[in-house]
Design an enzyme around this catalytic site. Sequence first.
Site, PDB file in Angstrom:
ATOM      1  N   TYR A 142      41.115  33.689  41.536  1.00  0.00           N
ATOM      2  CA  TYR A 142      41.778  34.259  42.710  1.00  0.00           C
ATOM      3  C   TYR A 142      43.292  34.003  42.705  1.00  0.00           C
ATOM      4  O   TYR A 142      43.919  33.986  43.766  1.00  0.00           O
ATOM      5  CB  TYR A 142      41.150  33.695  43.996  1.00  0.00           C
ATOM      6  CG  TYR A 142      39.850  34.376  44.384  1.00  0.00           C
ATOM      7  CD1 TYR A 142      39.766  35.765  44.510  1.00  0.00           C
ATOM      8  CD2 TYR A 142      38.703  33.630  44.660  1.00  0.00           C
ATOM      9  CE1 TYR A 142      38.574  36.392  44.884  1.00  0.00           C
ATOM     10  CE2 TYR A 142      37.506  34.250  45.024  1.00  0.00           C
ATOM     11  CZ  TYR A 142      37.455  35.630  45.145  1.00  0.00           C
ATOM     12  OH  TYR A 142      36.284  36.258  45.527  1.00  0.00           O
ATOM     13  N   GLU A 179      38.560  39.201  34.203  1.00  0.00           N
ATOM     14  CA  GLU A 179      37.530  38.406  34.878  1.00  0.00           C
ATOM     15  C   GLU A 179      36.327  38.166  33.963  1.00  0.00           C
ATOM     16  O   GLU A 179      35.784  37.053  33.927  1.00  0.00           O
ATOM     17  CB  GLU A 179      37.106  39.108  36.177  1.00  0.00           C
ATOM     18  CG  GLU A 179      38.223  39.099  37.215  1.00  0.00           C
ATOM     19  CD  GLU A 179      37.948  39.934  38.455  1.00  0.00           C
ATOM     20  OE1 GLU A 179      38.813  39.959  39.343  1.00  0.00           O
ATOM     21  OE2 GLU A 179      36.877  40.579  38.543  1.00  0.00           O
TER      22      GLU A 179
HETATM   23  P1  GDP Z   1      37.904  41.837  47.592  1.00  0.00           P
HETATM   24  O1  GDP Z   1      38.471  42.298  46.273  1.00  0.00           O
HETATM   25  O2  GDP Z   1      37.324  42.970  48.396  1.00  0.00           O
HETATM   26  O3  GDP Z   1      36.905  40.707  47.434  1.00  0.00           O
HETATM   27  O4  GDP Z   1      39.122  41.299  48.482  1.00  0.00           O
HETATM   28  P2  GDP Z   1      40.422  40.454  48.058  1.00  0.00           P
HETATM   29  O5  GDP Z   1      40.578  40.398  46.578  1.00  0.00           O
HETATM   30  O6  GDP Z   1      41.558  40.963  48.878  1.00  0.00           O
HETATM   31  O7  GDP Z   1      40.074  38.998  48.606  1.00  0.00           O
HETATM   32  C1  GDP Z   1      39.193  38.155  47.905  1.00  0.00           C
HETATM   33  C2  GDP Z   1      38.279  37.475  48.876  1.00  0.00           C
HETATM   34  O8  GDP Z   1      39.063  36.661  49.763  1.00  0.00           O
HETATM   35  C3  GDP Z   1      37.531  38.422  49.822  1.00  0.00           C
HETATM   36  O9  GDP Z   1      36.358  38.962  49.249  1.00  0.00           O
HETATM   37  C4  GDP Z   1      37.221  37.506  50.981  1.00  0.00           C
HETATM   38  O10 GDP Z   1      36.090  36.670  50.705  1.00  0.00           O
HETATM   39  C5  GDP Z   1      38.464  36.633  51.024  1.00  0.00           C
HETATM   40  N1  GDP Z   1      39.418  37.164  52.010  1.00  0.00           N
HETATM   41  C6  GDP Z   1      40.209  38.266  51.888  1.00  0.00           C
HETATM   42  N2  GDP Z   1      40.950  38.440  52.999  1.00  0.00           N
HETATM   43  C7  GDP Z   1      40.621  37.418  53.834  1.00  0.00           C
HETATM   44  C8  GDP Z   1      41.046  37.034  55.141  1.00  0.00           C
HETATM   45  O11 GDP Z   1      41.875  37.682  55.769  1.00  0.00           O
HETATM   46  N3  GDP Z   1      40.470  35.897  55.674  1.00  0.00           N
HETATM   47  C9  GDP Z   1      39.548  35.163  54.996  1.00  0.00           C
HETATM   48  N4  GDP Z   1      39.026  34.068  55.579  1.00  0.00           N
HETATM   49  N5  GDP Z   1      39.116  35.502  53.763  1.00  0.00           N
HETATM   50  C10 GDP Z   1      39.651  36.607  53.188  1.00  0.00           C
END
Ligand code: GDP
Length: 153
Positions: A53, A130
Amino acid sequence: MSANEEQTFIAIKPDGVQRGLIGPIISRFENRGFKLVAMKLTSPSQQHLETHYADLSTKPFFKGLVSYMLSGPICAMVWEGKDAVKTGRVLLGATNPLASAPGTIRGDFAIDVGRNVCHGSDSVENAKKEIALWFSPSEVLKWKSTQSAWVYE
Ligand code: GDP
Ligand code: MG
């Protein structure tokens, strides 16, 4: 690599594993016609998850995200098929489950963004990165599915 061999990294997060959703989530990818080419139940290190991440490291939720991902085993997989990355994201639904359509994994199984049960690569380039982070090359299998002639024209 042929168009039908695009690969995406899909991971059932600790909440998905604890809630008994490995089977239902795998079924969605199998039923659609995608082919499983790698899978393991794994508990990666904090460093591994921070690398996974890394693009989110400046976000306020980053620390919570890493501890969520460290909270139990993860079911890591590679799925293969035509447009696997984009279609995998469609099967997952929106990042925030409350905005995910019913019929998607997150739309059917989750409520909070910080407990959204499943990860999927967001681009072919990131999928390659990944897959290389989570699997050694020998763990990603080449095999011919007998279904392929019934899935692809
Ligand atoms: P994804 O690719 O849809 O999984 O989304 P992202 O890559 O933007 O974020 C990775 C992961 O971080 C997400 O699947 C969520 O579990 C977490 N996440 C993203 N945005 C938020 C947020 O605003 N708050 C919290 N608590 N977790 C978040
Ligand atoms: Mg993402």
